[in-house]
Design a protein around this motif. Sequence first.
Motif, PDB file in Angstrom:
ATOM      1  N   GLN A   1       4.340  -4.955  31.779  1.00  0.00           N
ATOM      2  CA  GLN A   1       3.591  -3.769  31.968  1.00  0.00           C
ATOM      3  C   GLN A   1       2.421  -4.168  31.627  1.00  0.00           C
ATOM      4  N   HIS A   2       1.824  -4.934  30.894  1.00  0.00           N
ATOM      5  CA  HIS A   2       0.155  -5.356  30.964  1.00  0.00           C
ATOM      6  C   HIS A   2      -0.513  -6.793  31.241  1.00  0.00           C
ATOM      7  N   GLN A   3       0.474  -7.451  32.047  1.00  0.00           N
ATOM      8  CA  GLN A   3       0.344  -8.407  32.517  1.00  0.00           C
ATOM      9  C   GLN A   3      -0.572  -9.552  32.112  1.00  0.00           C
ATOM     10  N   LYS A   4       0.268  -9.401  30.822  1.00  0.00           N
ATOM     11  CA  LYS A   4      -0.237 -10.624  29.649  1.00  0.00           C
ATOM     12  C   LYS A   4       0.425 -11.061  29.099  1.00  0.00           C
ATOM     13  N   SER A   5       0.453 -12.522  28.900  1.00  0.00           N
ATOM     14  CA  SER A   5       1.774 -13.327  27.907  1.00  0.00           C
ATOM     15  C   SER A   5       1.959 -13.444  26.492  1.00  0.00           C
ATOM     16  N   MET A   6       3.108 -13.398  25.968  1.00  0.00           N
ATOM     17  CA  MET A   6       3.236 -13.918  25.174  1.00  0.00           C
ATOM     18  C   MET A   6       4.031 -14.871  24.276  1.00  0.00           C
ATOM     19  N   VAL A   7       3.526 -15.570  23.679  1.00  0.00           N
ATOM     20  CA  VAL A   7       3.136 -17.651  23.307  1.00  0.00           C
ATOM     21  C   VAL A   7       4.227 -17.375  21.764  1.00  0.00           C
TER      22      VAL A   7
ATOM     23  N   GLY B   1      12.608 -18.558  29.268  1.00  0.00           N
ATOM     24  CA  GLY B   1      11.730 -16.897  29.172  1.00  0.00           C
ATOM     25  C   GLY B   1      11.008 -16.271  28.145  1.00  0.00           C
ATOM     26  N   LEU B   2      11.569 -17.260  27.311  1.00  0.00           N
ATOM     27  CA  LEU B   2       9.943 -17.434  26.429  1.00  0.00           C
ATOM     28  C   LEU B   2       9.616 -18.653  26.025  1.00  0.00           C
ATOM     29  N   ASN B   3       8.115 -18.605  26.514  1.00  0.00           N
ATOM     30  CA  ASN B   3       7.352 -19.597  26.105  1.00  0.00           C
ATOM     31  C   ASN B   3       6.965 -20.405  24.291  1.00  0.00           C
ATOM     32  N   ILE B   4       7.642 -21.342  24.064  1.00  0.00           N
ATOM     33  CA  ILE B   4       7.759 -22.327  22.836  1.00  0.00           C
ATOM     34  C   ILE B   4       6.141 -23.222  22.695  1.00  0.00           C
ATOM     35  N   ALA B   5       5.094 -22.546  21.708  1.00  0.00           N
ATOM     36  CA  ALA B   5       4.293 -24.092  21.833  1.00  0.00           C
ATOM     37  C   ALA B   5       4.204 -24.268  20.169  1.00  0.00           C
ATOM     38  N   PRO B   6       3.937 -25.647  19.908  1.00  0.00           N
ATOM     39  CA  PRO B   6       3.593 -26.575  18.222  1.00  0.00           C
ATOM     40  C   PRO B   6       2.461 -26.405  17.924  1.00  0.00           C
ATOM     41  N   THR B   7       1.201 -26.007  19.000  1.00  0.00           N
ATOM     42  CA  THR B   7       0.191 -26.053  18.203  1.00  0.00           C
ATOM     43  C   THR B   7      -0.304 -24.600  18.931  1.00  0.00           C
TER      44      THR B   7
ATOM     45  N   GLN C   1      -3.829  -8.114  25.385  1.00  0.00           N
ATOM     46  CA  GLN C   1      -4.526  -8.632  24.341  1.00  0.00           C
ATOM     47  C   GLN C   1      -2.861  -9.918  24.751  1.00  0.00           C
ATOM     48  N   HIS C   2      -2.846 -11.243  25.447  1.00  0.00           N
ATOM     49  CA  HIS C   2      -1.875 -12.011  24.976  1.00  0.00           C
ATOM     50  C   HIS C   2      -1.932 -12.122  24.018  1.00  0.00           C
ATOM     51  N   ILE C   3      -0.680 -12.443  23.529  1.00  0.00           N
ATOM     52  CA  ILE C   3      -0.594 -12.585  22.315  1.00  0.00           C
ATOM     53  C   ILE C   3       0.795 -13.666  22.021  1.00  0.00           C
ATOM     54  N   VAL C   4       0.439 -13.902  20.914  1.00  0.00           N
ATOM     55  CA  VAL C   4       0.291 -15.547  20.137  1.00  0.00           C
ATOM     56  C   VAL C   4       1.295 -15.329  18.689  1.00  0.00           C
ATOM     57  N   VAL C   5       2.902 -15.317  18.798  1.00  0.00           N
ATOM     58  CA  VAL C   5       3.351 -14.927  17.441  1.00  0.00           C
ATOM     59  C   VAL C   5       4.132 -16.254  16.234  1.00  0.00           C
ATOM     60  N   GLU C   6       2.917 -16.265  15.739  1.00  0.00           N
ATOM     61  CA  GLU C   6       3.039 -17.569  14.631  1.00  0.00           C
ATOM     62  C   GLU C   6       4.464 -17.168  13.633  1.00  0.00           C
ATOM     63  N   LEU C   7       5.593 -18.237  14.014  1.00  0.00           N
ATOM     64  CA  LEU C   7       6.484 -18.391  13.236  1.00  0.00           C
ATOM     65  C   LEU C   7       6.563 -18.741  12.356  1.00  0.00           C
ATOM     66  N   SER C   8       6.750 -18.002  10.784  1.00  0.00           N
ATOM     67  CA  SER C   8       6.712 -18.966   9.483  1.00  0.00           C
ATOM     68  C   SER C   8       8.018 -19.072   9.480  1.00  0.00           C
ATOM     69  N   GLY C   9       7.984 -19.982   8.539  1.00  0.00           N
ATOM     70  CA  GLY C   9       9.694 -20.600   8.022  1.00  0.00           C
ATOM     71  C   GLY C   9      10.033 -21.347   9.381  1.00  0.00           C
ATOM     72  N   ASN C  10      10.630 -22.488   8.996  1.00  0.00           N
ATOM     73  CA  ASN C  10      12.017 -23.364   8.797  1.00  0.00           C
ATOM     74  C   ASN C  10      13.390 -22.454   9.860  1.00  0.00           C
ATOM     75  N   GLN C  11      13.860 -21.906   8.950  1.00  0.00           N
ATOM     76  CA  GLN C  11      14.967 -21.679   9.537  1.00  0.00           C
ATOM     77  C   GLN C  11      15.492 -19.841  10.666  1.00  0.00           C
ATOM     78  N   TRP C  12      14.181 -20.336  11.448  1.00  0.00           N
ATOM     79  CA  TRP C  12      14.472 -19.336  12.577  1.00  0.00           C
ATOM     80  C   TRP C  12      15.961 -19.739  14.076  1.00  0.00           C
TER      81      TRP C  12
ATOM     82  N   TYR D   1      -2.633 -21.567  24.334  1.00  0.00           N
ATOM     83  CA  TYR D   1      -3.712 -21.306  24.393  1.00  0.00           C
ATOM     84  C   TYR D   1      -3.561 -21.475  25.897  1.00  0.00           C
ATOM     85  N   ASP D   2      -2.953 -23.101  26.247  1.00  0.00           N
ATOM     86  CA  ASP D   2      -2.158 -23.924  27.437  1.00  0.00           C
ATOM     87  C   ASP D   2      -1.678 -23.042  28.335  1.00  0.00           C
ATOM     88  N   LEU D   3      -0.749 -22.458  27.276  1.00  0.00           N
ATOM     89  CA  LEU D   3       0.136 -22.108  28.159  1.00  0.00           C
ATOM     90  C   LEU D   3       0.073 -20.806  28.557  1.00  0.00           C
ATOM     91  N   ILE D   4      -1.148 -20.063  27.901  1.00  0.00           N
ATOM     92  CA  ILE D   4      -1.199 -18.616  28.318  1.00  0.00           C
ATOM     93  C   ILE D   4      -2.330 -18.751  29.480  1.00  0.00           C
TER      94      ILE D   4
END
Length: 104
Positions: A59-65, A79-85, A30-41, A90-93
Amino acid sequence: MEDVIVISLLKDELPSWVADFDKQENFTTQHIVVELSGNQWTKKDLKPLVLLAKKHAEQHQKSMVVLSTAIGFEAAPAGLNIAPTLQEAYDLIEMDEIQRDLWK
């Protein structure tokens, strides 16, 4: 996208999620989208995700956003893909998939 899994995480959940990542069998396909909750990151908080995203791609030829409206592109670690929506995630993946196909 059917081969994408969306994971929502709070800041205090990230360390255990990263530690248990390799135990999740479905993540390898699977490609993985990690949704970060909260604003203190912070950039420092996201460092484990940079290493995990790189490992997942190699290792898996899959993306993480990372999905977050609180983290701007300039505040994101290299080195980290960040998306606001979710659509932009999905477009970055999709762009990563195209790039992998071109380099085969």
